[in-house]
Design an enzyme around this catalytic site. Structure first.
Site, PDB file in Angstrom:
ATOM      1  CB  CYS A 111       9.364 101.995 111.367  1.00  0.00           C
ATOM      2  SG  CYS A 111      10.867 101.090 110.977  1.00  0.00           S
ATOM      3  CG  HIS A 154      10.910 104.337 105.943  1.00  0.00           C
ATOM      4  ND1 HIS A 154      10.115 104.821 106.964  1.00  0.00           N
ATOM      5  CD2 HIS A 154      11.309 103.091 106.350  1.00  0.00           C
ATOM      6  CE1 HIS A 154      10.053 103.918 107.943  1.00  0.00           C
ATOM      7  NE2 HIS A 154      10.768 102.860 107.596  1.00  0.00           N
ATOM      8  CD  GLU A 155      12.350 100.546 103.492  1.00  0.00           C
ATOM      9  OE1 GLU A 155      11.173 100.810 103.787  1.00  0.00           O
ATOM     10  OE2 GLU A 155      13.108  99.919 104.257  1.00  0.00           O
ATOM     11  CG  HIS A 158      15.437 101.218 108.084  1.00  0.00           C
ATOM     12  ND1 HIS A 158      15.331 101.264 109.459  1.00  0.00           N
ATOM     13  CD2 HIS A 158      14.171 101.138 107.618  1.00  0.00           C
ATOM     14  CE1 HIS A 158      14.052 101.224 109.802  1.00  0.00           C
ATOM     15  NE2 HIS A 158      13.325 101.152 108.706  1.00  0.00           N
TER      16      HIS A 158
HETATM   17  O1  LIG Z   1      11.532 100.048 106.673  1.00  0.00           O
HETATM   18  C1  LIG Z   1      10.469  99.545 106.290  1.00  0.00           C
HETATM   19  N1  LIG Z   1       9.414  99.454 107.102  1.00  0.00           N
HETATM   20  O2  LIG Z   1       9.572  99.798 108.376  1.00  0.00           O
HETATM   21  C2  LIG Z   1       8.077  99.113 106.624  1.00  0.00           C
HETATM   22  C3  LIG Z   1       7.248 100.372 106.454  1.00  0.00           C
HETATM   23  C4  LIG Z   1       7.797 101.228 105.327  1.00  0.00           C
HETATM   24  C5  LIG Z   1       6.914 102.442 104.976  1.00  0.00           C
HETATM   25  C6  LIG Z   1       6.573 103.366 106.160  1.00  0.00           C
HETATM   26  C7  LIG Z   1       6.407 104.739 105.539  1.00  0.00           C
HETATM   27  C8  LIG Z   1       7.098 104.743 104.223  1.00  0.00           C
HETATM   28  C9  LIG Z   1       7.640 103.351 103.986  1.00  0.00           C
HETATM   29  C10 LIG Z   1       5.828  99.940 106.183  1.00  0.00           C
HETATM   30  O3  LIG Z   1       5.575  99.373 105.136  1.00  0.00           O
HETATM   31  N2  LIG Z   1       4.876 100.128 107.142  1.00  0.00           N
HETATM   32  N3  LIG Z   1       5.170 100.792 108.290  1.00  0.00           N
HETATM   33  C11 LIG Z   1       4.521 100.337 109.526  1.00  0.00           C
HETATM   34  C12 LIG Z   1       3.188  99.726 109.383  1.00  0.00           C
HETATM   35  C13 LIG Z   1       2.589 100.000 108.063  1.00  0.00           C
HETATM   36  C14 LIG Z   1       3.514  99.633 106.934  1.00  0.00           C
HETATM   37  C15 LIG Z   1       2.912 100.122 105.647  1.00  0.00           C
HETATM   38  O4  LIG Z   1       3.034 101.270 105.314  1.00  0.00           O
HETATM   39  N4  LIG Z   1       2.314  99.136 104.965  1.00  0.00           N
HETATM   40  C16 LIG Z   1       1.645  99.267 103.767  1.00  0.00           C
HETATM   41  C17 LIG Z   1       1.348 100.486 103.178  1.00  0.00           C
HETATM   42  C18 LIG Z   1       0.671 100.473 101.947  1.00  0.00           C
HETATM   43  C19 LIG Z   1       0.332  99.270 101.383  1.00  0.00           C
HETATM   44  C20 LIG Z   1       0.662  98.091 102.042  1.00  0.00           C
HETATM   45  N5  LIG Z   1       1.317  98.096 103.223  1.00  0.00           N
HETATM   46 NI    NI Z   2      11.220 101.092 108.629  1.00  0.00          NI
END
Ligand SMILES: O=CN(O)C[C@@H](CC1CCCC1)C(=O)N1NCCC[C@H]1C(=O)Nc1ccccn1
Ligand code: NI
Length: 184
Positions: A111, A154-155, A158
């Site tokens: 996250c 996940h969203e 939040h």
């Molecule tokens: O609430 C929203 N958040 O916290 C951003 C989160 C949301 C995802 C986490 C798991 C399901 C939804 C997020 O995107 N990440 N989590 C932390 C670092 C990595 C990043 C990620 O998965 N990036 C990514 C993945 C594929 C392609 C491009 N980028």
């Molecule tokens: Ni998140």
């Protein structure tokens, strides 16, 4: 445009609050918020741009993560090659039905608001139906499965003050029931 310094981190009470419903017609501030949430995702997923602005690439961003306790989240889920599986601003989203079958990302979740790694399966529904309002105020219903469904859960979490690690079983973090699906 949001930078990492603008992302609220775990410990800030706004991440544990239940966000307020967004009223229509949207205020100018809410229109700007929707734009800025999606802009972060677009820029963060562009290799050059995310290096220039030191952004962690994200596939979702919820308003509480930028300190705004409102029911709004942007999702930008890339598909194979340069396709986009889901690109939407979800306003007042609600999961109105879900599969009995569970699913979890095999790599676990992270996250942008949680700096430390927390290992373990984040057990969620494999398929969901989400009802939400779009920027135009139209009520929409989408059925999602696998990765896009995980991202939206996940969203929406939040917006209810839930963080991904709340779903990890402390004693058996990598236990998944036999019918459950591990998503790569
Ligand atoms: O609430 C929203 N958040 O916290 C951003 C989160 C949301 C995802 C986490 C798991 C399901 C939804 C997020 O995107 N990440 N989590 C932390 C670092 C990595 C990043 C990620 O998965 N990036 C990514 C993945 C594929 C392609 C491009 N980028
Ligand atoms: Ni998140």
């Amino acid at each position: 445009m949001y930078l990492m310094k603008d992302i609220t981190r775990d410990g800030d009470p706004v991440l544990r609050a239940r966000a307020k419903k967004v009223q229509f017609p949207l205020s100018e501030a809410d229109k700007q918020l929707a734009h800025d949430l999606m802009e972060y995702l677009v820029v963060s997923q562009d290799e050059e741009e995310n290096k220039k602005y030191h952004l962690r690439p994200g596939v979702g961003l919820a308003a509480p993560q930028v300190g705004v306790s409102e029911c709004m989240a942007a999702v930008l889920v890339p598909g194979p090659d340069d396709s986009i599986l889901l690109k939407e601003v979800l306003i007042n989203p609600v999961v109105i039905s879900n599969s009995v079958q569970d699913a979890a990302l095999s790599e676990g979740e992270g996250c942008l608001s949680v700096d430390q790694d927390v290992e373990g399966y984040v057990v969620r529904h494999d398929r969901i139906t989400v009802r939400y309002q779009n920027l135009a105020g139209e009520t929409k219903k989408i059925r999602l499965k696998n990765y896009p469904a995980i991202v939206c859960q996940h969203e929406i979490d939040h917006l209810n003050g839930i963080l991904f690690y709340d779903h990890i079983n402390k004693k058996t973090p990598f236990k998944m029931d036999p019918e459950g699906i591990l998503i790569d």
